[in-house]
Scaffold this motif. Structure first.
Motif, PDB file in Angstrom:
ATOM      1  N   ALA A 209       0.854  -1.194   0.000  1.00 15.97           N
ATOM      2  CA  ALA A 209       0.000   0.000   0.000  1.00 15.97           C
ATOM      3  C   ALA A 209       0.881   1.232   0.000  1.00 15.97           C
ATOM      4  N   LEU A 210       0.472   2.253  -0.737  1.00 16.32           N
ATOM      5  CA  LEU A 210       1.182   3.523  -0.780  1.00 16.32           C
ATOM      6  C   LEU A 210       0.270   4.607  -0.222  1.00 16.32           C
ATOM      7  N   ARG A 211       0.743   5.306   0.787  1.00 16.63           N
ATOM      8  CA  ARG A 211      -0.020   6.399   1.405  1.00 16.63           C
ATOM      9  C   ARG A 211       0.594   7.709   0.942  1.00 16.63           C
ATOM     10  N   LEU A 212      -0.193   8.459   0.212  1.00 17.05           N
ATOM     11  CA  LEU A 212       0.280   9.659  -0.478  1.00 17.05           C
ATOM     12  C   LEU A 212      -0.359  10.895   0.127  1.00 17.05           C
ATOM     13  N   ALA A 213       0.472  11.859   0.539  1.00 19.55           N
ATOM     14  CA  ALA A 213      -0.051  13.120   1.067  1.00 19.55           C
ATOM     15  C   ALA A 213      -0.585  13.977  -0.072  1.00 19.55           C
ATOM     16  N   HIS A 214      -1.767  14.567   0.121  1.00 19.84           N
ATOM     17  CA  HIS A 214      -2.322  15.458  -0.894  1.00 19.84           C
ATOM     18  C   HIS A 214      -1.458  16.695  -1.074  1.00 19.84           C
ATOM     19  N   ARG A 215      -0.933  17.208   0.028  1.00 22.43           N
ATOM     20  CA  ARG A 215      -0.086  18.400   0.012  1.00 22.43           C
ATOM     21  C   ARG A 215       0.746  18.409   1.279  1.00 22.43           C
ATOM     22  N   ARG A 216       1.808  19.201   1.301  1.00 28.83           N
ATOM     23  CA  ARG A 216       2.706  19.193   2.467  1.00 28.83           C
ATOM     24  C   ARG A 216       2.014  19.731   3.724  1.00 28.83           C
ATOM     25  N   PHE A 217       1.291  20.817   3.589  1.00 25.90           N
ATOM     26  CA  PHE A 217       0.578  21.397   4.723  1.00 25.90           C
ATOM     27  C   PHE A 217      -0.899  21.461   4.414  1.00 25.90           C
TER      28      PHE A 217
END
Length: 304
Positions: A43-51
Motif C-alpha cells: 500500500a502507498l499512502r500519499l499526502a495530498h499536500r505538504r501542509f
C-alpha cells in the motif's frame, strides 16, 4: 507542484511495483494498492499536500504525520503488534512534491468486529513500551493534558461558528483539574473504528492510521471509544471492549461518567461535531453532535 501521479509513477518504477490502484482517500492522504516484484501486495499512502488545514486541525504537517506513522508502525512491528509493516518512506526534496509511505497491504474480509478481542488487543497495546523519543504530532509540542485542554477550547470556539447561541467554553482550570490523573505511560491510538481496522473473521489483522496517536492511558482511549460507539458504522460495542480490555488490565476502567472520562469524551465529541458541521456536513448529525458536546460540557461543569 509535481502531479501526484507523476510521483507515484516514478516511485512505482523505482520500487518495481505493478497494478497501482486507488483504494481510498481522506482529508490529508490518498491510499493506493500495488504489487511488488515478488507479487506481494503493498500500500502507498500519499499526502495530498505538504501542509493542510481543516476545522478540527488548522495546521497539519503531513510530512510529520507520515514520519510518525513510519516510526510507530516500525516500533510496533518489532513488538509483534498487528499493524501495516512499513517498508519505505519517501520524503520529497521539493516541498511542492508529495511524500509517500510504502507499507505492506493488509487484507480485510469486511466481517463484523469482535469488540471483546479488540479490547484485549488495546490492552496489549497499552502494556507495550511507547517508541523512544516519540513526540506525537497531535500533542503540538506540549504535554498530553495541556494539548487536550487547548484543543477542547479551540474546537469549542470553532463549533460556536456553526451553532447559534453557543455558550462560553468550560473553564480551562476545571478541565485541567479533571485531566490531572491522565498519565503518559502508554501509546494510545485514538482513532480505533471500523475504517481503521483490517480484520478477518472479526479478528484484527492491523490497526491503521496512527495520525491521532498520543502518549496517554486507557481513560483517554476509552473516552474516544465511548463516543465513537455512538455511530453504528464504527462497529464498536463499548461493553464488550471494556470486558476484553479488563481480561489483561485487571485494575479496570472508570465509568464513562467519571470526570476524567467526561473530559476525554468531550474532546472527541467536539471533534465529531466539527466533522458533521463542517468537514462532512450532515444536517441531522451536525446539530445533534453539537448538542451532545454541550451536554457533556454541562455534566463536566457540575463535577467540581
Amino acid at each position: 507542484m509535481t502531479h501526484p501521479m507523476t510521483i507515484l509513477g516514478s516511485l512505482a518504477e523505482r520500487w518495481k511495483l505493478d497494478d497501482l490502484t486507488p483504494v481510498g482517500s481522506g482529508l490529508e492522504f490518498s491510499v493506493y494498492s500495488a504489487r511488488n516484484k515478488d507479487g506481494r501486495a503493498v500500500a502507498l499512502r500519499l499526502a495530498h499536500r505538504r501542509f493542510d488545514s481543516n476545522a478540527n486541525d488548522p495546521q497539519v504537517d503531513t510530512r510529520a504525520l507520515l514520519v510518525q506513522e513510519y516510526e510507530i508502525t516500525r516500533h510496533l512491528t518489532a513488538h509483534g503488534f498487528p499493524v501495516a509493516e512499513p517498508l519505505e518512506l519517501h520524503l520529497a526534496e521539493d516541498a511542492s512534491s508529495p511524500d509517500v509511505l510504502l507499507s505492506a497491504y493488509v487484507p480485510d474480509d469486511g466481517s463484523d468486529i469482535d469488540s471483546f478481542a479488540l479490547g484485549e488487543l488495546l490492552a496489549r497495546l497499552h502494556r507495550l513500551p511507547p517508541p523512544r523519543r516519540l513526540v506525537p504530532v497531535a500533542a503540538e509540542g506540549v504535554s498530553t493534558r495541556q494539548a487536550l485542554v487547548a484543543r477542547i477550547r479551540r474546537r469549542w470556539a470553532e463549533t460556536g461558528r456553526h451553532v447559534a447561541d453557543w455558550p462560553a467554553p468550560p473553564d480551562p482550570a476545571l478541565l485541567a483539574r479533571h485531566l490531572s490523573g491522565v498519565t503518559e505511560t502508554a501509546l494510545v491510538h485514538l482513532d480505533v473504528r471500523s475504517a481503521n481496522i483490517r480484520r478477518s473473521g472479526g479478528r484484527v489483522n492491523a490497526l491503521l492510521d496512527w495520525s491521532n496517536a498520543l502518549l496517554g492511558d486507557a481513560i483517554l482511549e476509552f473516552g474516544r471509544l465511548t463516543e465513537y460507539a455512538r455511530y453504528p458504522e464504527n462497529q464498536l460495542d463499548p461493553e464488550a471492549l471494556r470486558a476484553g480490555y479488563t481480561t489483561l488490565q485487571r485494575e479496570g476502567l472508570p465509568p464513562g461518567t467519571a470526570p476524567a472520562m467526561l473530559a476525554c469524551r468531550l474532546d472527541t465529541a467536539l471533534m465529531l461535531a466539527l466533522v458533521f458541521l463542517s468537514e462532512a456536513p450532515d444536517p441531522t448529525r451536525g446539530p445533534t453532535a453539537a448538542d451532545h458536546a454541550r451536554e457533556l460540557a454541562d455534566a463536566l461543569t457540575k463535577e467540581r
